[in-house]
Design a protein around this motif. Structure first.
Motif, PDB file in Angstrom:
ATOM      1  N   ASN A 314       0.834  -1.202   0.000  1.00  0.00           N
ATOM      2  CA  ASN A 314       0.000   0.000   0.000  1.00  0.00           C
ATOM      3  C   ASN A 314       0.880   1.268   0.000  1.00  0.00           C
ATOM      4  O   ASN A 314       0.612   2.235  -0.736  1.00  0.00           O
ATOM      5  N   GLN A 315       1.932   1.245   0.809  1.00  0.00           N
ATOM      6  CA  GLN A 315       2.843   2.394   0.869  1.00  0.00           C
ATOM      7  C   GLN A 315       3.585   2.550  -0.461  1.00  0.00           C
ATOM      8  O   GLN A 315       3.792   3.679  -0.946  1.00  0.00           O
ATOM      9  N   LEU A 316       3.998   1.426  -1.054  1.00  0.00           N
ATOM     10  CA  LEU A 316       4.706   1.494  -2.325  1.00  0.00           C
ATOM     11  C   LEU A 316       3.807   2.043  -3.432  1.00  0.00           C
ATOM     12  O   LEU A 316       4.258   2.804  -4.308  1.00  0.00           O
ATOM     13  N   ALA A 317       2.556   1.658  -3.359  1.00  0.00           N
ATOM     14  CA  ALA A 317       1.620   2.143  -4.376  1.00  0.00           C
ATOM     15  C   ALA A 317       1.399   3.648  -4.263  1.00  0.00           C
ATOM     16  O   ALA A 317       1.054   4.312  -5.239  1.00  0.00           O
ATOM     17  N   GLN A 318       1.591   4.226  -3.118  1.00  0.00           N
ATOM     18  CA  GLN A 318       1.392   5.662  -2.909  1.00  0.00           C
ATOM     19  C   GLN A 318       2.707   6.455  -3.051  1.00  0.00           C
ATOM     20  O   GLN A 318       2.723   7.667  -2.866  1.00  0.00           O
ATOM     21  N   SER A 319       3.828   5.759  -3.312  1.00  0.00           N
ATOM     22  CA  SER A 319       5.126   6.457  -3.416  1.00  0.00           C
ATOM     23  C   SER A 319       5.170   7.325  -4.672  1.00  0.00           C
ATOM     24  O   SER A 319       4.662   6.963  -5.738  1.00  0.00           O
ATOM     25  N   LYS A 320       5.866   8.521  -4.553  1.00  0.00           N
ATOM     26  CA  LYS A 320       6.015   9.453  -5.683  1.00  0.00           C
ATOM     27  C   LYS A 320       7.456   9.504  -6.167  1.00  0.00           C
ATOM     28  O   LYS A 320       7.759  10.137  -7.181  1.00  0.00           O
ATOM     29  N   ASP A 321       8.347   8.835  -5.444  1.00  0.00           N
ATOM     30  CA  ASP A 321       9.760   8.824  -5.804  1.00  0.00           C
ATOM     31  C   ASP A 321       9.984   7.587  -6.665  1.00  0.00           C
ATOM     32  O   ASP A 321       9.966   6.445  -6.186  1.00  0.00           O
ATOM     33  N   VAL A 323      12.627   6.606  -8.205  1.00  0.00           N
ATOM     34  CA  VAL A 323      13.869   5.878  -7.971  1.00  0.00           C
ATOM     35  C   VAL A 323      13.675   4.891  -6.824  1.00  0.00           C
ATOM     36  O   VAL A 323      14.023   3.700  -6.913  1.00  0.00           O
ATOM     37  N   SER A 324      13.112   5.372  -5.749  1.00  0.00           N
ATOM     38  CA  SER A 324      12.858   4.507  -4.586  1.00  0.00           C
ATOM     39  C   SER A 324      11.826   3.429  -4.942  1.00  0.00           C
ATOM     40  O   SER A 324      11.897   2.292  -4.469  1.00  0.00           O
ATOM     41  N   PHE A 325      10.887   3.801  -5.754  1.00  0.00           N
ATOM     42  CA  PHE A 325       9.817   2.857  -6.131  1.00  0.00           C
ATOM     43  C   PHE A 325      10.402   1.642  -6.839  1.00  0.00           C
ATOM     44  O   PHE A 325      10.075   0.481  -6.517  1.00  0.00           O
ATOM     45  N   PHE A 326      11.289   1.895  -7.837  1.00  0.00           N
ATOM     46  CA  PHE A 326      11.811   0.761  -8.595  1.00  0.00           C
ATOM     47  C   PHE A 326      12.814  -0.068  -7.789  1.00  0.00           C
ATOM     48  O   PHE A 326      13.041  -1.240  -8.081  1.00  0.00           O
ATOM     49  N   LYS A 327      13.434   0.556  -6.827  1.00  0.00           N
ATOM     50  CA  LYS A 327      14.298  -0.236  -5.965  1.00  0.00           C
ATOM     51  C   LYS A 327      13.487  -1.212  -5.102  1.00  0.00           C
ATOM     52  O   LYS A 327      13.903  -2.344  -4.828  1.00  0.00           O
ATOM     53  N   THR A 328      12.332  -0.801  -4.661  1.00  0.00           N
ATOM     54  CA  THR A 328      11.515  -1.612  -3.733  1.00  0.00           C
ATOM     55  C   THR A 328      10.537  -2.540  -4.464  1.00  0.00           C
ATOM     56  O   THR A 328      10.161  -3.600  -3.961  1.00  0.00           O
ATOM     57  N   TYR A 329      10.148  -2.129  -5.643  1.00  0.00           N
ATOM     58  CA  TYR A 329       9.090  -2.853  -6.352  1.00  0.00           C
ATOM     59  C   TYR A 329       9.370  -4.345  -6.535  1.00  0.00           C
ATOM     60  O   TYR A 329       8.477  -5.182  -6.338  1.00  0.00           O
ATOM     61  N   PRO A 330      10.576  -4.790  -6.951  1.00  0.00           N
ATOM     62  CA  PRO A 330      10.804  -6.222  -7.162  1.00  0.00           C
ATOM     63  C   PRO A 330      10.496  -7.067  -5.914  1.00  0.00           C
ATOM     64  O   PRO A 330      10.076  -8.225  -6.016  1.00  0.00           O
ATOM     65  N   ALA A 331      10.707  -6.575  -4.756  1.00  0.00           N
ATOM     66  CA  ALA A 331      10.468  -7.360  -3.536  1.00  0.00           C
ATOM     67  C   ALA A 331       8.980  -7.548  -3.237  1.00  0.00           C
ATOM     68  O   ALA A 331       8.597  -8.485  -2.520  1.00  0.00           O
ATOM     69  N   TYR A 332       8.150  -6.682  -3.768  1.00  0.00           N
ATOM     70  CA  TYR A 332       6.725  -6.758  -3.434  1.00  0.00           C
ATOM     71  C   TYR A 332       5.842  -7.018  -4.656  1.00  0.00           C
ATOM     72  O   TYR A 332       4.622  -6.937  -4.572  1.00  0.00           O
ATOM     73  N   SER A 333       6.480  -7.297  -5.785  1.00  0.00           N
ATOM     74  CA  SER A 333       5.678  -7.452  -6.998  1.00  0.00           C
ATOM     75  C   SER A 333       5.010  -8.819  -7.089  1.00  0.00           C
ATOM     76  O   SER A 333       4.136  -9.026  -7.953  1.00  0.00           O
ATOM     77  N   THR A 334       5.389  -9.747  -6.306  1.00  0.00           N
ATOM     78  CA  THR A 334       4.759 -11.101  -6.309  1.00  0.00           C
ATOM     79  C   THR A 334       4.230 -11.444  -4.915  1.00  0.00           C
ATOM     80  O   THR A 334       4.644 -10.871  -3.909  1.00  0.00           O
ATOM     81  N   LEU A 335       3.327 -12.439  -4.908  1.00  0.00           N
ATOM     82  CA  LEU A 335       2.763 -12.889  -3.624  1.00  0.00           C
ATOM     83  C   LEU A 335       3.811 -13.660  -2.833  1.00  0.00           C
ATOM     84  O   LEU A 335       4.644 -14.371  -3.404  1.00  0.00           O
ATOM     85  N   PRO A 336       3.835 -13.500  -1.565  1.00  0.00           N
ATOM     86  CA  PRO A 336       4.792 -14.252  -0.739  1.00  0.00           C
ATOM     87  C   PRO A 336       4.455 -15.752  -0.754  1.00  0.00           C
ATOM     88  O   PRO A 336       3.317 -16.155  -1.026  1.00  0.00           O
ATOM     89  N   GLU A 337       5.425 -16.581  -0.460  1.00  0.00           N
ATOM     90  CA  GLU A 337       5.202 -18.020  -0.371  1.00  0.00           C
ATOM     91  C   GLU A 337       4.419 -18.340   0.921  1.00  0.00           C
ATOM     92  O   GLU A 337       4.862 -18.013   2.021  1.00  0.00           O
ATOM     93  N   THR A 338       3.263 -18.976   0.700  1.00  0.00           N
ATOM     94  CA  THR A 338       2.404 -19.349   1.853  1.00  0.00           C
ATOM     95  C   THR A 338       1.959 -20.809   1.714  1.00  0.00           C
ATOM     96  O   THR A 338       2.026 -21.396   0.626  1.00  0.00           O
ATOM     97  N   LYS A 339       1.469 -21.344   2.790  1.00  0.00           N
ATOM     98  CA  LYS A 339       0.975 -22.730   2.821  1.00  0.00           C
ATOM     99  C   LYS A 339      -0.417 -22.797   2.232  1.00  0.00           C
ATOM    100  O   LYS A 339      -1.246 -21.923   2.471  1.00  0.00           O
ATOM    101  N   SER A 340      -0.689 -23.836   1.464  1.00  0.00           N
ATOM    102  CA  SER A 340      -2.032 -24.020   0.904  1.00  0.00           C
ATOM    103  C   SER A 340      -2.928 -24.651   1.965  1.00  0.00           C
ATOM    104  O   SER A 340      -2.715 -25.798   2.402  1.00  0.00           O
ATOM    105  N   TRP A 341      -3.914 -23.918   2.378  1.00  0.00           N
ATOM    106  CA  TRP A 341      -4.813 -24.387   3.456  1.00  0.00           C
ATOM    107  C   TRP A 341      -6.112 -24.984   2.933  1.00  0.00           C
ATOM    108  O   TRP A 341      -6.986 -25.348   3.718  1.00  0.00           O
ATOM    109  N   ALA A 342      -6.214 -25.119   1.634  1.00  0.00           N
ATOM    110  CA  ALA A 342      -7.487 -25.597   1.080  1.00  0.00           C
ATOM    111  C   ALA A 342      -7.776 -27.045   1.520  1.00  0.00           C
ATOM    112  O   ALA A 342      -8.927 -27.419   1.775  1.00  0.00           O
TER     113      ALA A 342
END
Length: 588
Positions: A314-321, A323-342
């Motif tokens: 949410n904070q990254l989506a509201q960033s206006k910088d 340079v900072s945005f592209f540095k951080t974006y790769p870490a949050y561009s995908t879903l984290p690895e989680t356990k399948s609870w289905a």
């Protein structure tokens, strides 16, 4: 003129008398113990005692064939034949004559005073038969000891001459003639006097009243002993009953105490089992709780991480910088690895429900057993283990199976009735299709109904047949050619041979004792338990039980065997499992 030998006899008598005590020959030695008078026609009975012939005959009247001695009470199954004891009679008559001579002598005679004590003490020659005195001594000593042993009443004086008038004697007088009533008329059973016997009661059976009274008194004494014996027997029976009652009460108290104790132990066992089962259920519950807590903890941790990621995105989506945005974006561009609870589900414990089902089943069985317990205890039983076993197992009729014969499997010589319930062996082959299902060498047939589960029971009338086979066979048995009948080849059946030889077909055959010979055979199969039982349906008793394992469909097996020239021509008859006798029905 006196014979020469008389003098010798007298000398011998006098010499013997001197050595014999004065009281040796007294009236007591010549007294009948029944009439208490001097012997008249004395007779001796097998036990050795002597009595007047008329006294003992009258005494034994009414005793039937068996009788006993009035003195020693020795009994005789058969009434002894009575013969006059001539030696004793001769002695008695000689004693009477001497006594009469003594009584008739002058009162002031010196010899008479001695004779009153001992008649043989008279100093006059007395002619006695040779050897008579030794006989007297032997017999009288025995008689004297017997009299003393039995404490008989004192002997009475010799009876009076009945021909003399009794007007001067004491006692009741005849109202007609004024004489003493000394006689008894047996014909009219009344006391009479001498004159009555000669007139009104002439020709009747007349006897001395006191003698007859003594005889009857002796009979009454014996009757008294017998009555006392009956009383004693009944008193002992009362004691026996009271003792038995006391024993029954003790056993009843023990049984009550034991029953209370056993039920208390049973209740303790039930409470212990209840606690154990509740612990099992609670352990399953705790295990489920632990699993659920682990699942929830993992889920909460993932939720916390996802919320952090959500905030960062949410904070990254509201960033206006940029340079900072592209540095951080790769870490949050995908879903984290989680356990399948289905597929994760909190399943119940495997033991869930099993405990309750087993407890319910057990409770029902216990309640049923308790319900029948009183009836079983009240049911009369001989205590025979076989009878007790019958009472438990005769519920087999509840599994009655309607069996009919399969014509397609019957040997060509077998004739089956129209209703399919009877089969017997003919001398001729029938014209039938030779199918794969048909037996072609062994005269047997299968039932039409197959058994693949549950309990089943049917009955067969075998009657007086000399040979037969009954049991079950599996569907895959060989039906052509010679058959080796045993459980390994799929045959389980009971056989009768030569009218009395029962065997169960194993390898080798197992002999079985069957008594009494049954007219009806009951066959019971419990498929799941692998149990095959044979019963004598006439007596509701078990003949034999064989246990095996069943894997295929089973069919009832029947063989009436060959008719043996008419000796075994009777058919096997499948009959209803519940006969007409209502006592055979088992209470449910």
């Amino acid at each position: 003129m006196q014979r020469p030998d008389s003098a010798c006899a007298w000398t011998h008598t006098q010499r013997y008398t001197m050595s014999v005590p004065g009281e040796f020959l007294s009236e007591k030695q010549f007294t009948c113990s029944i009439c208490l008078d001097v012997f008249t026609n004395p007779v001796s009975i097998p036990c050795g005692h002597s009595f007047c012939s008329s006294c003992i005959t009258s005494y034994w009247e009414g005793q039937g064939k068996s009788c006993f001695c009035p003195m020693c009470k020795e009994s005789f199954r058969k009434r002894p034949e009575l013969h006059i004891n001539h030696t004793l009679k001769e002695i008695t008559e000689k004693f009477k004559r001497m006594a009469d001579t003594t009584i008739s002598a002058p009162a002031d005679s010196p010899s008479n005073s001695l004779s009153a004590v001992n008649p043989l003490a008279q100093n006059r020659p007395v002619e006695l038969p040779r050897g008579l005195l030794p006989e007297m001594r032997t017999r009288f000593q025995s008689t004297s000891s017997t009299h003393d042993a039995h404490s008989l009443p004192p002997a009475k004086t010799p009876k009076q001459n009945l021909s003399v008038s009794g007007t001067g004697s004491n006692g009741p007088q005849c109202p007609i003639h004024g004489h003493s009533l000394e006689l008894l008329c047996r014909t009219d059973q009344t006391c009479i006097c001498i004159t009555c016997a000669e007139k009104e009661h002439y020709g009747h059976s007349v006897i001395d009243a006191k003698r007859e009274m003594n005889i009857k008194k002796s009979q009454l004494r014996i009757l008294e002993v017998e009555v006392q014996g009956l009383i004693t027997v009944r008193e002992r029976k009362i004691e026996e009953i009271q003792t038995s009652l006391a024993e029954i009460q003790v056993k009843a108290d023990q049984e009550k105490a034991g029953t209370v104790s056993m039920f208390a132990e049973l209740m303790k066992a039930v409470e212990k089992s209840q606690a154990e089962l509740l612990e099992v259920v609670e352990m399953g519950q705790r295990a489920a709780e632990l699993r659920s807590q682990a699942f929830i903890r993992d889920l909460q941790m993932e939720i916390s991480e996802l919320r952090n990621r959500f905030s960062n995105i949410n904070q990254l989506a509201q960033s206006k910088d940029h340079v900072s945005f592209f540095k951080t974006y790769p870490a949050y561009s995908t879903l984290p690895e989680t356990k399948s609870w289905a597929e994760v589900v909190l399943t119940p414990d495997p033991s869930a429900g099993v405990v309750l089902r087993n407890v319910t089943q057990m409770a029902e069985e216990v309640q049923e057993a308790l319900r029948k317990l009183s009836a079983i205890c009240l049911r009369p039983s001989t205590g025979n283990p076989q009878e007790i076993y019958q009472q438990k197992v005769w519920k087999v009729q509840e599994y009655a199976m309607d069996v009919t014969l399969d014509r397609d499997s019957a040997h060509p010589r077998l004739i089956i009735s129209d209703d399919g319930k009877q089969v017997h062996c003919s001398d001729r082959y029938q014209t039938v299709p030779d199918t794969i299902e048909r037996f072609d060498r062994v005269v047997c047939v299968l039932g039409h109904q197959g058994i693949s589960s549950g309990c089943h029971y049917w009955e067969v009338v075998v009657g007086e047949k000399t040979d037969w086979d009954l049991g079950i066979a599996r569907c895959s048995i060989g039906r052509k050619g010679k058959i080796v009948a045993n459980p390994a080849n799929g045959f389980w059946f009971l056989s009768l041979r030569d009218k009395h030889e029962y065997v169960f077909r194993t390898e080798p055959s197992m002999p079985i004792v069957v008594n009494p010979k049954p007219q009806h055979i009951g066959v019971y199969v419990d498929y799941e338990k692998g149990q095959l039982s044979f019963y004598n349906a006439d007596t509701k008793s078990l003949i034999f039980t064989f246990t095996d394992s069943f894997a295929e469909t089973l069919y009832p097996f029947f063989s009436p065997c060959t008719n043996k020239s008419g000796k075994n021509e009777a058919p096997l008859i499948i009959c209803p499992a519940y006969p007409a006798n209502p006592s055979w029905h088992t209470e449910k």
